[in-house]
Every structure is written in structure tokens, then in C-alpha cells.
Design a protein around this motif. Structure first.
Motif, short mmCIF file in Angstrom:
data_model
loop_
_atom_site.label_atom_id
_atom_site.label_comp_id
_atom_site.label_asym_id
_atom_site.label_seq_id
_atom_site.Cartn_x
_atom_site.Cartn_y
_atom_site.Cartn_z
N LYS A 299 -18.26 -8.40 -6.90
CA LYS A 299 -17.23 -7.36 -6.83
C LYS A 299 -16.27 -7.60 -5.67
N THR A 300 -16.85 -7.80 -4.49
CA THR A 300 -16.00 -8.02 -3.32
C THR A 300 -15.17 -9.29 -3.47
N THR A 301 -15.79 -10.31 -4.04
CA THR A 301 -15.08 -11.56 -4.26
C THR A 301 -13.84 -11.32 -5.14
N PRO B 16 -11.10 -2.52 2.50
CA PRO B 16 -12.15 -3.53 2.41
C PRO B 16 -13.53 -2.88 2.52
N GLU B 17 -14.54 -3.67 2.15
CA GLU B 17 -15.93 -3.23 2.28
C GLU B 17 -16.24 -3.12 3.77
N ASN B 18 -16.91 -2.08 4.20
CA ASN B 18 -17.20 -1.87 5.63
C ASN B 18 -16.00 -2.20 6.50
N LEU C 261 -10.18 -0.19 -3.80
CA LEU C 261 -11.15 0.37 -2.85
C LEU C 261 -12.49 -0.32 -3.04
N ASP C 262 -12.98 -0.98 -2.00
CA ASP C 262 -14.28 -1.64 -2.11
C ASP C 262 -15.34 -0.70 -1.52
N GLU C 263 -16.09 -0.09 -2.38
CA GLU C 263 -17.13 0.88 -2.01
C GLU C 263 -16.60 1.98 -1.11
N PRO C 264 -15.67 2.77 -1.66
CA PRO C 264 -15.03 3.79 -0.84
C PRO C 264 -16.00 4.87 -0.34
MG LIG Z 1 -19.31 -6.14 -2.03
#
Ligand SMILES: [Mg+2]
Ligand SMILES: Nc1ncnc2c1ncn2[C@@H]1O[C@H](COP(=O)(O)OP(=O)(O)OP(=O)(O)O)[C@@H](O)[C@H]1O
Lengths: 254, 315
Positions: free
Chosen positions: B49-51, B87-89, B163-166
């Protein structure tokens, strides 16, 4: 404006990194040097203080260039701050230029303060401040810009530690490049000759920026030398930034 | 108008370490997201997902395939001007205050000085960070950082929001706030593409979801389609059942539980339902309630991310 924003922010960041503590160290060294050599009083104390002063300005600025320069881009990737910047509508080269300019701004401010302190000390010791000092410091600045550029370039593909080592090696080689050319020309081996000539043109010729001795001892330097040295240095910096940008443009920001 | 996001045959292989060992993160991903919808990009850890998001934002370059956002190739500055990214975190310059940080991001969009102050105030209020506007980023809690991340993603009033893991790291109130905000943003005409493993949030939010596993899309569709179970299942509560009938029921029900003299049954399929009804009637028992259950996204998710029996697992 975007590049400027990054530049200003980098300036701010390096200031927060307490780069300016070096100024205090510089001041202390200068005061101690003037005291110690004042006692010896062999009529040479002024020259020694001038020597130490120019050398310290150079060394401290180079330290900042190498140690901050090599982490400049790496830190942004490592701390993931780069994600929210590169995803904004800016070109990656603007980011690279901004970072580079920001560090150079810090070094400039640092150097101006050191220069002023140096000036005061020389005047306090009843020395004369020749325009040669201004030029010597200007050339040190150009040299440091080149070294910052080298640090930046290496850090686009190597870790900070490796980059610092590379930068240091190139710095040494850059000061020896005249000698190397000389050695190559004298050797009978065509390959050695080709390699030394190649290195001569690729490596920055850093000895061009070192006029400390001449200035301290009042030896004449043709004005053209300054002009060409500065032009050469700036061109070299531009080239380094272009190559760094080129690499960074293609880098996967993992 | 075309799609907001179009991904065709996307592949990404990471090479890292001295031995250049390669990891395939994406393996031929195809995906389209309509404009003005909320798309939930779901998948287990390491699914890619992040990729995918990093490729869509021009941070990573795909090994193969292509991606377009708002009809233009990713990385195009005119597209970047119209998207927002969390981004994630997320992590920001920690020595700046919230306000200074947002001001910095405004400058990257060349937003005029007169406009910047107003916009920042509005955004800080929107993510409930107005009370810490002048606090340094390093002194923020994890959830506050996440909110600040959302604020910066909205700084340019984007058309498409990534949104990456909002919801990661947010308290229940924070999650609700973000959910409401996402709905509002949709009402404003924006497209929202978010990754998550909090399925409940996805269930409450999404128009469409895509389920990613091992770098490939294993299912995509509207929630309605996904949640319509292949086999209807029923939950029944019965009382006054003799022992032997219970024995019989236990063969039919997928789950049988005794709670305070009542039996709770889970029945799969209409066939089993009829049989259950017959047994209960014949044994003189009483059916207290009967309801049809809706599969949850979670059931669906687990079904899809577990390799099916007999399926070759590509390792
Ligand atoms: Mg991720
Ligand atoms: N920088 C990297 N170098 C090497 N491999 C990586 C790198 N980043 C991710 N990967 C690998 O790529 C795959 C996909 O990772 P990715 O971060 O996209 O997953 P994800 O779906 O976001 O997972 P999560 O839900 O845990 O955030 C994983 O197998 C991961 O190990």
C-alpha cells in the motif's frame, strides 16, 4: 520562492544544530593564541596570530561543510521529512539547490562573524588589515562552497560517513592536484600521465584558493588570480550542484 | 472527465543491501479510482500500500507499468499542485512550530503571504490543533502529529487526497473527527484515496474498496457488492429445546451457544435454515428471533488475504 523557502529553512535548521558554537571555540582559540604568542614576543606574534586566524577560519568552515553537508539530504530522507516536501509542487533540483544554498548561507554568516573577530584582534594588536585578508577569506569561502558541493554530491548516493570520507579524500587530492600533474608529466609512463591529467581536470584544484601564506607575508598576488579563482570555484560549484540534482532527480525516496 | 487515479500494470521491486537482494512489493497492480469518491485501499502488512502511494506521489519510480493522476503522469508539477499527501507515520521538521511548519508548506505552493495566515488558522482549527499552534513539533503527541499531517495535506485545497493510514494513532474522538472530515471533503468534491487496515473505518467511509495482497489487487468493488454474502447466513435464538434436538441442531449450525437458557445459533444457507426451522418446530421449541446477518468487511478481507487452498503461493 520555493527554493528560497527551503534555503531559509535549512539555514534555520543548521542554526538550531548549534553550528555557531564553533564561533565560540574559534574566539577562544584566537584569544589563547594571541596571549601565548604575546608572551613569546619575538616580533613575530602578529604574523603567528594572523596565520592561526586564517587557518582556523578555514578549518572551522570546512568542518561545517563536511559534517553538515554530508547529512544535509540524507537526514531529510532518514527522518522522512522529504516525503511531504518532494510531494509538493517543487522540482527535486529546487530542493537540492535550496539545501545547498541554505548551508552556504550558514557558513557565510559564520565566516563573517569569524572574520570580524579576526579583524578586531589584528587591529587590537596594532596590525594593519590589508585587503589581502578580505581576499584570502573570500577565497576560503569559495573553497568551502566547493567542499560543501562535494559533500552534497557524495551524500546523494552514499551514507554520511562514507560521504565524509570521500569528501575528505577529494579535499586532500584537490590540494595535491598541481603536484600530481607535475608528477604525471615527469613520469615516462603514458598511462600514469593520462590518469594524472584526467584527475587534474576532474578534481577541484583547491590550491588555487589558498593564499594564506602569501597574504600573511605580504607577497604580491595578481588581481587576475583572484578573479579566475573565484570564477573557477563558482563554475565548479554549479557543476557539482547540477550533478547532485541529476542523481537526486532519479533517486527512489524509500 | 476521466478517472482521478489510473494505475496500469504497476510493478515495483526494491533492491537493497550489499547483495542487492530484491523484494517484489508490487506485482502488476491495475486500479482505477473515480473522481469524487472515497476509495479504501486495504491490505495486510507488507501488501504494498505504502509503495503504491509513494509511486503515485512521485517519491518512488516504478520498475514497470504506469500511473496517472488527474489524467497526467505522476510527478507532473501541475498534478502535484492539486494533490495532498499524508505519509505513513508522518514526520516533520521538529524544531518548527505547527504554524511555522504550515507556513513553510504554503511557500512550497507559492501561496501569497496575505492568504497564508488565514489558511493556516482555518486548517489548525479544522484538525483541532489551534490550541497548540505555537508549540514545537517535537513536543506534539503522536495523534497531534497525525492531525498536523492531515492539516498539511489540505494546505493547497487539493482535488485528490492521498492518506496513508490516516487513522493510525488517533483516539476514538480523533478517528471520528477525521471520518467526518473525509465525508466533508467528499462533499466538497474531492477524491480521497486512503490506505488502512482499520476495516471498521473503511466500512464507515468508503464508496469503493480495493483489496491488495502481495502486490496485486485481489478484489475491488463497492462496499455493497462486497458485503452481499455469497451465502446468506442467519442468526437465530431458540428456547425450550429438548436435549436430543440440540444434538441435531449442532450438526446444522456453524455456531451454537447457550446463553441464559437460550440457544444462539449461526446458520449458513437457506437449506440449513429450513432444516433448523423443522427441527425446532418438531421438538416443540420456540424461535425467539431470527435475523439475516450481513458479512462484515472483515470477513471479506480475511477471506481474500488468506491464500485459498490449492492456490500457489508465490514466494
Ligand atoms: Mg504502509
Ligand atoms: N525501502 C524498502 N526496501 C526494501 N523493501 C521494502 C522497502 N519498503 C518496503 N519494502 C517491502 O515492500 C513490501 C511492501 O511494503 P509496503 O510498505 O508498501 O507495505 P504496506 O502495505 O504499506 O504495509 P503496512 O500495512 O505494514 O504499512 C514489503 O514486503 C516490504 O518489506
Amino acid at each position: 520562492m520555493k527554493t528560497w523557502a527551503i534555503c531559509l529553512n535549512t539555514f534555520r535548521e543548521t542554526v538550531r544544530d548549534k553550528v555557531f558554537i564553533l564561533l565560540v571555540v574559534f574566539a577562544l582559540i584566537m584569544i589563547i593564541a594571541s596571549r601565548i604568542f604575546g608572551f613569546l614576543s619575538i616580533g613575530q606574534e602578529l604574523k603567528i596570530v594572523e596565520d592561526v586566524g586564517l587557518a582556523s577560519i578555514s578549518v572551522f568552515s570546512l568542518l561545517v561543510a563536511v559534517f553538515v553537508g554530508t547529512t544535509l539530504v540524507h537526514k531529510e530522507i532518514d527522518k522522512r521529512t522529504v516525503y511531504t516536501i518532494v510531494s509538493k509542487p517543487i522540482h527535486r533540483y529546487q530542493f537540492v539547490i535550496g539545501k545547498y544554498a541554505g548551508l552556504n548561507l550558514t557558513i557565510l554568516v559564520n565566516m563573517v562573524v569569524m572574520g570580524l573577530f579576526f579583524y578586531l584582534l589584528v587591529r587590537l594588536m596594532h596590525g594593519t588589515w590589508s585587503s589581502g585578508f578580505d581576499m584570502a577569506i573570500a577565497l576560503i569561502y569559495v573553497e568551502v562552497m566547493v567542499v560543501t558541493g562535494l559533500a552534497l554530491l557524495f551524500s546523494t548516493f552514499a551514507s554520511p560517513t562514507l560521504s565524509a570520507i570521500f569528501t575528505f579524500l577529494v579535499y586532500i587530492a584537490g590540494h595535491l592536484s598541481n603536484d600530481m600533474m607535475f608528477f604525471g608529466a615527469r613520469s615516462q609512463n603514458i598511462f600514469v600521465n593520462i590518469i594524472t591529467t584526467g584527475l587534474y581536470y576532474i578534481l577541484p584544484n583547491l590550491s588555487r584558493f589558498n593564499v594564506k601564506n602569501e597574504v600573511v607575508h605580504g607577497l604580491p598576488i595578481p588581481p587576475n588570480f583572484y578573479v579566475y579563482s573565484i570564477l573557477y570555484g563558482l563554475l565548479y560549484c554549479i557543476m557539482l550542484v547540477i550533478v547532485s540534482s541529476f542523481i537526486f532527480e532519479r533517486k527512489n525516496l524509500k | 472527465m476521466g478517472y482521478a487515479i489510473e494505475i496500469v500494470g504497476l510493478k515495483k521491486t526494491y533492491r537493497s543491501g550489499v547483495r542487492r537482494r530484491s523484494v517484489t512489493a508490487l506485482n502488476g497492480l491495475d486500479l482505477c479510482v473515480n473522481r469524487n469518491e472515497i476509495f479504501g485501499f486495504l491490505g495486510p502488512n507488507g501488501a504494498g500500500k505504502t509503495t503504491t502511494l509513494k509511486i503515485l506521489l512521485g517519491l518512488l519510480f516504478p520498475t514497470a507499468g504506469s500511473a496517472r493522476v488527474l489524467g497526467k503522469p505522476v510527478g507532473d508539477l501541475s498534478v502535484k499542485a492539486k494533490v495532498g499527501f499524508l505519509p505513513e507515520n508522518p514526520y516533520f521538521y521538529e524544531y518548527l512550530t505547527c504554524r511555522e511548519l504550515l507556513d513553510f508548506y504554503c511557500r512550497l505552493f507559492s501561496i501569497q503571504k496575505s492568504e497564508r495566515g488565514k489558511r493556516i488558522d482555518r486548517l489548525l482549527a479544522r484538525v483541532s490543533l489551534d490550541h497548540v499552534a505555537n508549540r514545537q513539533v517535537r513536543k506534539l503527541s503522536h495523534g497531534m502529529l497525525q492531525r498536523l499531517g492531515i492539516a498539511q495535506s489540505l494546505i493547497n485545497d487539493p482535488e485528490v487526497l492521498f492518506l496513508d493510514e490516516p487513522m493510525a494513532g488517533l483516539d476514538p474522538v480523533g478517528r471520528r473527527t477525521i471520518r467526518e472530515m473525509i465525508h466533508e471533503l467528499k462533499a466538497e468534491g474531492k477524491t480521497i484515496f486512503f490506505s488502512s487496515h482499520i476495516l471498521q473505518d473503511a466500512e464507515l467511509l468508503c464508496d469503493h474498496v480495493g483489496i491488495l495482497r502481495e502486490g496485486r489487487l485481489v478484489n475491488t468493488g463497492t462496499l455493497q457488492e462486497m458485503l452481499t454474502p455469497k451465502l446468506a447466513s442467519y442468526e437465530a435464538v431458540v428456547t425450550d429445546i429438548p436435549e436430543d434436538a440440540i444434538e441435531e441442531l449442532s450438526h446444522i449450525a456453524t455456531k451454537l451457544e447457550k446463553r441464559e437458557e437460550r440457544f444462539h445459533l449461526l446458520i449458513n444457507g437457506t437449506e440449513n435454515l429450513r432444516r433448523m426451522e423443522r427441527i425446532v418446530a418438531q421438538s416443540g421449541g420456540l424461535m425467539d428471533s431470527l435475523s439475516k446477518t450481513r458479512g462484515t468487511l472483515e470477513d471479506h478481507f480475511i477471506e481474500f488475504i488468506n491464500p485459498q487452498p490449492g492456490e500457489a503461493v508465490n514466494k
